[in-house]
Scaffold this motif. Sequence first.
Motif, mmCIF file in Angstrom:
data_model
loop_
_atom_site.group_PDB
_atom_site.id
_atom_site.type_symbol
_atom_site.label_atom_id
_atom_site.label_comp_id
_atom_site.label_asym_id
_atom_site.label_seq_id
_atom_site.Cartn_x
_atom_site.Cartn_y
_atom_site.Cartn_z
ATOM 1 N N PHE A 64 1.089 -1.231 0.047
ATOM 2 C CA PHE A 64 -0.150 0.261 -0.316
ATOM 3 C C PHE A 64 0.705 1.457 -0.424
ATOM 4 O O PHE A 64 0.114 2.049 -1.131
ATOM 5 N N ASN A 65 2.022 0.970 0.816
ATOM 6 C CA ASN A 65 2.613 2.055 0.508
ATOM 7 C C ASN A 65 3.281 2.473 -0.752
ATOM 8 O O ASN A 65 3.662 4.022 -1.483
ATOM 9 N N ASP A 66 3.888 1.984 -2.129
ATOM 10 C CA ASP A 66 4.247 1.828 -3.117
ATOM 11 C C ASP A 66 2.514 2.318 -3.867
ATOM 12 O O ASP A 66 2.945 2.804 -4.434
ATOM 13 N N TRP A 67 1.397 1.756 -3.994
ATOM 14 C CA TRP A 67 0.235 1.708 -5.153
ATOM 15 C C TRP A 67 -1.060 2.373 -4.876
ATOM 16 O O TRP A 67 -1.023 3.407 -5.403
ATOM 17 N N LEU A 68 -0.133 2.163 -3.361
ATOM 18 C CA LEU A 68 -2.182 3.533 -2.651
ATOM 19 C C LEU A 68 -1.367 5.022 -2.310
ATOM 20 O O LEU A 68 -1.829 5.653 -2.746
ATOM 21 N N TYR A 69 -0.792 5.028 -1.611
ATOM 22 C CA TYR A 69 0.382 6.013 -0.789
ATOM 23 C C TYR A 69 0.895 7.060 -1.502
ATOM 24 O O TYR A 69 1.604 7.973 -1.844
#
Length: 645
Positions: free
Chosen positions: A466-471
């Motif tokens: 999620f750090n890569d793809w969402l945020y």
Amino acid sequence: MRSITVFFFLFPILFIAQNHTQELNEIVAFESSIAEKKIDFKASMSTANYDLKYHKLEFELDPSSSFIEGEITSHYVPNEDISQIVFDLTDNMEVSGVYHLYSGAALDFTQNSDDELIIDLLQTQAAGVKDSLKVVYSGNPISSGFGSYEQDYHDGAPIIWTLSEPYGAKGWWPCKQDLNDKIDSIDVFITTPKYNSNNQENIAVSNGLEISQITIGQNKTTHFRHQYPIPAYLIAISVTNYLTYNHEVDNNGSPFEIVNYVYPESYDYASQSTPVTVDIMNFFTNIFEEYPFSDEKYGHAQFGWGGGMEHTTVSFMGGFSRGLIAHELAHQWFGNKVTCGSWNDIWLNEGFATYLSGLVIENFDGGQDFNDWKQNRINSITGQPDGSVYINEDNPSSSRIFSGRLSYSKGALVLHMLRKELDDTLFFESLQNYLVDPDFSYGYATSDEFIASIEQTSQTDLTEFFNDWLYGEGYPTYNIEWSQPNENLARIVINQTQSHESVDFFEAKVTVKLNGVNGENIVIILDNTYNGQEFYQTVLFEISDVEFDPYYDIISKNNEVTLSLVSVDVQNEVSIFPTPTTNKFKIIKPEHLTIESLDIYNTSGQHIIHTAYSEYMDVREFSSGQYFIKFYSDQGLIFKPLLIK
């Protein structure tokens, strides 16, 4: 004959793919445009100190006029001791009186230019003590409208409809607009002339179950009751000369109605288009859970904009395409039952609804149409090099909130990538648990809370994902290098660059398809966690070419696949014995060949060991399974499979 048949099948596929893209573009354009003039609202901190329990909304209006009169009764419980209570209401709406409900006493109030209605209570009200009051008001809300309260005509018949997302509710009734509270239940009473000037009967629409229609003289009052928590922006009314017809959903023996309110002139088109709603309802029920408001209704009400709006239990529809029906129905689970906890988290509404409309394509039309849909979404996402799904801004603009590229398309594809990360079973189980979690069910959820819920069910640390793809912003560009060192072994090396500096490496499971010279193929999924990662695959055919991400499962752009030339002669000069082995193996090579060191990898591309060359290698500490060895020799790299029992 065969060529003619193929032609007629290809044309509809192309048309369907283009139509799916057009549908989503229209939805995005519509939802962005309705919010553009209303997003400047900033939540009043004064509305955060009480909990709304109930609204009785009584409206009197004529669809041929934009004027509205209303009485709003509100039951509330203070979260702290209060002497005032504040509602959001545009200052052009005139409040004629505010009354304490139980005593009937008139309460002092003021309206200010910040669109606040400030009411002085009779005395300080203690935290936790329930009380209620009534606001009587009137005005012409169309002046603050831009869609929040619209008076118009269709085929000569007058219509009033409302649309309050994100901050339009205050334009037509005194409410609390911020995403910090849901009203536990509402009753809506709409009083209108029974007939319009064309002697056509006015039909009123609102949330929940229709309780009654009562005619007194020339007027008719329609009563709706909704007994689930609901935010202000999802409360809606509409009045015009609707024709109504129903579809029944069996719902495993507990049937409920899909009620369609359509313009008379649209009946033929609508009645042919809406039956698919039952199929989509059954599909969503099967993969998630029962429709969240099945003891009331679901419905469609036609209105004058080109897209749709997912008001709880009744979506307002500008058309009846399957994609629009699926998108708005999906919101009843994702957006209405569980609502984004802030507008920064809007992808929890729109990314989900977009992806669920894609799931309809996958399950109703098949894999190729779904691949086309994903490819179109990826093309949109990668049209610019930046942008995160989550909105990292304190006061985002409407265009950012309702960004088709980020909130809708990228949000949807991140969900698809999460599905690939977890597998289908775990993905859908995680979403089912998210929907029924008592912390979110019929309430609000933020992105961090969603992630925590998914991690709890899946027992998977998804922080990096999620750090890569969402945020994070942007997307990767992949370079795939492949070779076939010997007839039974394929080697794949993955490198990537990033379009935006906020992400140093996009970790993802990527799909590679190996195609053989005689039509053979094998699809492998590689867990790519760092640049230069090597993967090895046993193959039983000669490889002709390699396809990266053949089904459009990952957000990326400008990827390249290249063949790395490896000397077959040198590969054949080295062998290992025995294989399979249980404890050690011998490296057999000619004297003229020098091997300096070697690496051993598992089938997931994980580097197990780097060691200096030795004629005998001890592998007793290794787990059983398939491994691959890379030898560093003075004549180039040499690759061999190793099986340990």
